[in-house]
Design a protein around this motif. Structure first.
Motif, short mmCIF file in Angstrom:
data_model
loop_
_atom_site.label_atom_id
_atom_site.label_comp_id
_atom_site.label_asym_id
_atom_site.label_seq_id
_atom_site.Cartn_x
_atom_site.Cartn_y
_atom_site.Cartn_z
N ASN A 388 -81.37 -40.89 30.27
CA ASN A 388 -80.97 -42.30 30.24
C ASN A 388 -80.27 -42.73 31.51
O ASN A 388 -80.20 -43.90 31.83
CB ASN A 388 -80.01 -42.57 29.06
N LEU A 389 -79.68 -41.78 32.22
CA LEU A 389 -78.95 -42.09 33.45
C LEU A 389 -79.82 -41.84 34.67
O LEU A 389 -79.34 -41.92 35.80
CB LEU A 389 -77.68 -41.23 33.53
N GLY A 390 -81.06 -41.51 34.46
CA GLY A 390 -81.94 -41.22 35.59
C GLY A 390 -81.56 -39.92 36.29
O GLY A 390 -81.91 -39.68 37.43
N ALA A 391 -80.83 -39.07 35.59
CA ALA A 391 -80.36 -37.84 36.22
C ALA A 391 -81.13 -36.62 35.74
O ALA A 391 -80.74 -35.48 36.01
CB ALA A 391 -78.87 -37.67 35.93
N VAL A 392 -82.20 -36.84 35.02
CA VAL A 392 -83.02 -35.74 34.53
C VAL A 392 -84.48 -36.09 34.80
O VAL A 392 -85.02 -37.04 34.25
CB VAL A 392 -82.79 -35.51 33.02
N ASP A 393 -85.11 -35.31 35.69
CA ASP A 393 -86.52 -35.58 36.02
C ASP A 393 -87.47 -34.68 35.24
O ASP A 393 -88.61 -35.05 34.97
CB ASP A 393 -86.78 -35.36 37.51
N THR A 394 -87.03 -33.47 34.91
CA THR A 394 -87.91 -32.56 34.17
C THR A 394 -87.14 -31.82 33.08
O THR A 394 -85.97 -31.48 33.25
CB THR A 394 -88.55 -31.48 35.07
N VAL A 395 -87.81 -31.61 31.96
CA VAL A 395 -87.30 -30.74 30.90
C VAL A 395 -88.51 -30.01 30.35
O VAL A 395 -89.43 -30.64 29.85
CB VAL A 395 -86.66 -31.55 29.75
N LEU A 396 -88.56 -28.70 30.49
CA LEU A 396 -89.75 -27.97 30.05
C LEU A 396 -89.43 -27.12 28.81
O LEU A 396 -89.88 -27.40 27.72
CB LEU A 396 -90.27 -27.10 31.19
N CYS A 397 -88.62 -26.12 29.01
CA CYS A 397 -88.26 -25.23 27.90
C CYS A 397 -87.00 -24.50 28.31
O CYS A 397 -86.55 -24.63 29.44
CB CYS A 397 -89.40 -24.26 27.61
N MET A 398 -86.46 -23.71 27.42
CA MET A 398 -85.19 -23.02 27.68
C MET A 398 -85.23 -22.23 29.00
O MET A 398 -86.08 -21.37 29.18
CB MET A 398 -84.87 -22.07 26.53
N GLY A 399 -84.30 -22.57 29.88
CA GLY A 399 -84.15 -21.80 31.11
C GLY A 399 -84.98 -22.28 32.28
O GLY A 399 -84.81 -21.81 33.41
N ALA A 400 -85.87 -23.23 32.05
CA ALA A 400 -86.82 -23.62 33.09
C ALA A 400 -86.19 -24.45 34.20
O ALA A 400 -86.80 -24.61 35.26
CB ALA A 400 -87.99 -24.37 32.48
N ALA A 401 -84.99 -24.99 33.98
CA ALA A 401 -84.39 -25.84 35.02
C ALA A 401 -84.35 -25.11 36.36
O ALA A 401 -84.72 -25.66 37.40
CB ALA A 401 -82.99 -26.26 34.60
N ILE A 402 -83.91 -23.85 36.31
CA ILE A 402 -83.71 -23.12 37.56
C ILE A 402 -85.06 -22.70 38.17
O ILE A 402 -85.30 -22.89 39.36
CB ILE A 402 -82.80 -21.89 37.32
#
Ligand code: SF4
Ligand code: SF4
Lengths: 612, 193
Positions: A388-402
């Motif tokens: 909602n704040l434009g601060a998240v471009d991707t969400v895949l699955c647990m641990g994938a951010a890194i």
């Protein structure tokens, strides 16, 4: 005496485990399965500690602990949500070959809809792939009964058994009759047998053959055979139902006065489907409608495709939850009566948002300020709402951010101006699956900033402890693992802890972390502030800062657009911000957000947390 | 199944308003009265300020969910829930809504509204909007004739459920205060009409 109690499906499963003398129960939190373990802990408080209950660091670990208990001869269970089973799929496939000793139940809760999951995947397909039987409860009451059934089945055939409730079963409540719970002593008895428990590939072939035989016998096991619900009916058509879809269908059929008109069969064990049942269907009926969630698992096993209607024929929608009104339309279409199509209103639901005063909001605000054009990878948890704040471009699955951050760097690395990359990941998610990715980023010397949003809990699923909390599921004291030491142990040299409420400090550190990473590989910030909801529940909110809006506010809306605390409300007429006193949790962060310094502490001497 | 013995009620609002709590109170009241009960609720993301809706079904049912055009009543903790969840209601169903403006023109069945937020502040318990609305509903719904099916339980039943939640003997002072505040909120709503 009326021994009925109002139990949620997950509580009913927990109660079933207790009534069946389960000795070890493990889990990793995930909606809709989380309450299974927490209610076990709650029920146990008043009892002897004959059962070991624990949150594990992830589903794979949870599975392996419970499985070892089983091969040591005890009744055990592991519970998780469906995507958690992906994480535990490695041990699942092998455990099926080796089999179990004490009854072993794998509870995997599916989420057709999906209501709060990344996918709608059907765990029954995982059971099929692993070659283990799966039971599909239609209600909290049946879920409890099926625990007993699952233990019997598991012990009779020495095979792990899956119990697959769906969200509507997990989270429905029903009046349920309670049976007695017997105290017992845990008596482990592991019989060494390396050819089985440490089987080499050559022997696995034999185990595979044995497994096939077990399955064949299970598909003739009377206790789990499909049930004919209305024996007197006669027709060339029949309906086959399972799980929660069975409950909806039964009610629809009753209300349409079709109970005497069309044969209905309820499948208890969708895989392996009973062989005799398949023959019976094909020999008796011209047309069979199968209603099940989420994939056509039963449907697939009915060999004569011409007679079967279901997901594969698009008679039943392949995606989404089968709400009772949808089932009503399908049934009407099948028996050839008119139904009014149901109109759902277009009124949109409220979007979930981070709570007022949530420390994640402060972290996201700072990240957006420092890297307005960067690529921002994120992960699974409350903080996904940073969207909602434009601060998240991707969400895949647990641990994938890194690992995704790492991938983006590799993708852009030869560009003249590669983007800044910041990964956000929660503390519990970091423990669960972030560590291997961080090690990889260190080894590859990838210039990314990882912000671990450390709110000291697993907030999204109801505030379960993390390995850093040092508290067990029953509130018992445990050892703690320090995140910073862990990060340094992964080889990261730049690692700082900061309270995200201290916005200036966080902003400064973010800039330093970014600069450092460019030449040295990943840098890590641990943005640590306890989850507000957790604090509120424990009644220990620290140092509240009541805020007020001064006349300097011209209603520019900056705070709403970029910070978006739900307690900040814009009054269009007055051109001014108001603070909703009911929602405001007095974090004081908005003071640091307003560029015109128009939000002030009502406690005049305090400008922000940094002045404390 | 006999229509007269069943009740289907939709309860809705937003996260944090205590929808699930009043759903449970009603469900436990049903058990107290020897009836069967189903409730169904949305969890997860809804807890972060999203819309929360729970279904309450009393009597002999198979499914925990209420179908559109079937509910006997709607308890709406936000006025907007009326637009969102009105489609569940059968013809002539009752609506009890927390609203500071008049919704009557929008609905041709029995509708009762109360500004529960205001009342909650007045009794010094701003978070008790849910209990106030429940109390109010228990007060007004019996006023609709029995033939149209009112509520399955009385305000006394709900009070009993609240009191039974914790053993009286070793109740802590704070638990006692909480209970008293809850009873007071129920009363305030009940007596409002
Ligand atoms: S509080 Fe500040 S940022 Fe928000 S509208 Fe007013 S002046 Fe703009
Ligand atoms: S102090 Fe400001 S940011 Fe914090 S909860 Fe209240 S309005 Fe929101």
């Amino acid at each position: 005496m009326d021994k009925r109690k109002l139990l949620m499906g997950n509580e009913a499963i927990a109660r079933g485990l207790q009534e069946n003398s389960c000795a070890i129960a493990t889990s990793y939190p995930g909606t809709p399965a989380s309450e299974i373990l927490s209610s076990l802990a709650y029920f146990q408080q008043s009892r002897e500690k004959s059962m070991h209950i624990q949150w594990a660091v992830n589903e794979k670990v949870a599975f392996e602990i419970a499985y070892a208990g089983s091969i040591a001869g005890l009744r055990t269970a592991v519970s998780m949500k469906q995507v958690g089973l992906n994480v535990a799929s490695d041990p699942l496939m092998s455990a099926a070959y080796m089999g179990s000793k004490g009854g072993f139940i794998v509870i995997s809760a599916d989420d057709p809809g999906p209501h709060s999951s990344q996918t709608e995947q059907d765990s029954r397909l995982m059971a099929m792939m692993a070659m283990i039987p799966v039971l599909d409860p239609d209600s909290p009451r049946q879920a409890k009964d099926m625990v007993t059934l699952a233990y019997d089945l598991s012990e009779k055939f020495e095979i792990p058994v899956m119990l697959r409730p769906t969200t509507r079963v997990c989270h429905a409540r029903q009046d349920i009759q309670l049976e007695d719970i017997h105290d017992f002593k845990r008596q482990a008895d592991f019989k060494k047998n390396p050819t089985r428990w440490a089987a080499t590939p050559k022997f696995r072939y034999h185990l595979h053959k044995e497994l096939g035989k077990k399955l064949s016998a299970i598909s003739a096991y009377p206790a789990t055979a499909p049930v004919r619900l209305n024996s007197k009916t006669n027709s060339r058509r029949a309906i086959v139902v399972s799980g929660i879809a069975a409950s909806h269908t039964k009610e629809v059929i009753k209300d349409l006065n079709l109970w005497e008109a069309i044969p209905i069969y309820q499948v208890l064990q969708p895989y392996p489907l009973h062989k005799q049942f398949i023959s019976h269907l094909i020999e008796t009926y011209d047309e069979v409608l199968v209603i099940e969630e989420t994939t056509g698992v039963i449907e697939m096993q009915i060999a004569d495709r011409h007679r079967v209607k279901g997901k594969l024929t698009q008679t039943v929608p392949e995606a989404g939850e089968l709400l009772p009104e949808i089932i009503q339309e399908i049934v009407c279409g099948f028996v050839g009566i008119k139904s009014q199509p149901v109109l759902h209103p277009s009124a949109s639901d409220r979007r979930p948002t981070l709570c007022a005063g949530c420390p994640h909001r402060a972290s996201f605000f700072a990240i957006k300020k420092v890297v307005p054009k960067g690529i921002l990878t994120s992960d699974i948890g409350c903080y996904t709402l940073g969207l909602n704040l434009g601060a998240v471009d991707t969400v895949l699955c647990m641990g994938a951010a890194i690992s995704q951050a790492e991938g983006f760097y590799q993708a852009y690395k030869d560009e003249p101006k590669p983007p800044d990359i910041v990964a956000t990941i929660g503390d519990s998610t970091f423990f669960h699956a972030g560590i291997p990715a961080l090690i990889d980023a260190v080894v590859q010397k990838v210039p990314i900033v990882v912000v671990i949003l450390d709110n000291r809990t697993t907030a999204m699923t109801g505030n379960q402890p993390t390995p850093a909390t040092g508290i067990g599921v029953k509130g018992e004291p445990l050892e703690t693992v320090d995140i910073e030491m862990l990060v340094r142990g992964c080889g990261v040299k730049f690692c700082h802890e900061v309270d995200p409420y201290e916005m200036n400090k966080l902003t400064l550190l973010l800039k330093q972390a970014l600069a450092y990473s460019k030449n040295n590989g990943p840098s890590v910030l641990i943005a640590r502030h306890p989850c507000l909801i957790d604090e509120l529940q424990k009644n220990k909110l620290k140092r509240p800062i009541p805020v007020e809006v001064t006349n300097g506010c011209d209603g520019c809306g900056y705070c709403i657009d970029h910070f978006g605390c739900p307690a900040l409300l814009l009054d269009e007429n007055q051109k001014r911000i108001h603070i909703d006193a009911l929602l405001c949790n007095q974090c004081g962060v908005c003071i640091q957000v307003c560029p015109k310094h128009s939000i002030k502490s009502r406690n005049k001497s305090i400008e922000s947390k940094e002045d404390l | 199944m006999s229509q007269a013995m069943t009740h289907q009620i939709v309860i809705s609002g937003v996260g944090g308003q205590g929808i699930l709590f009043i759903t449970r109170l009603l469900a436990e009241a049903a058990i107290l009265k020897g009836m069967s009960v189903f409730t169904s609720e949305t969890h997860g993301m809804a807890q972060r300020g999203g819309t929360v809706v729970s279904h309450l079904k009393i009597g002999n049912f198979y499914s925990p969910l209420i179908r559109p055009l079937s509910a006997d009543g709607l308890l709406a903790l936000k006025a907007e829930n009326f637009d969102q969840h009105g489609y569940f209601l059968r013809k002539g169903a009752w609506i009890v809504v927390n609203s500071d403006y008049d919704l009557k023109p929008k609905y041709d069945g029995p509708l009762f509204s109360v500004n529960a937020d205001h009342l909650a502040r007045k009794i010094g318990n701003p978070k008790a909007v849910n209990l106030i609305l429940l109390g109010f509903a228990l007060g007004v719904i019996p006023k609709i004739s029995e033939a149209k099916r009112g509520m399955f339980c009385s305000v006394e039943d709900i009070k009993t459920v609240l009191q039974n939640r914790r053993p009286k003997e070793n109740m802590t002072t704070s638990a006692k205060e909480k209970l008293d505040a809850s009873l007071k909120a129920i009363e305030a709503g009940y007596n409002f009409f």
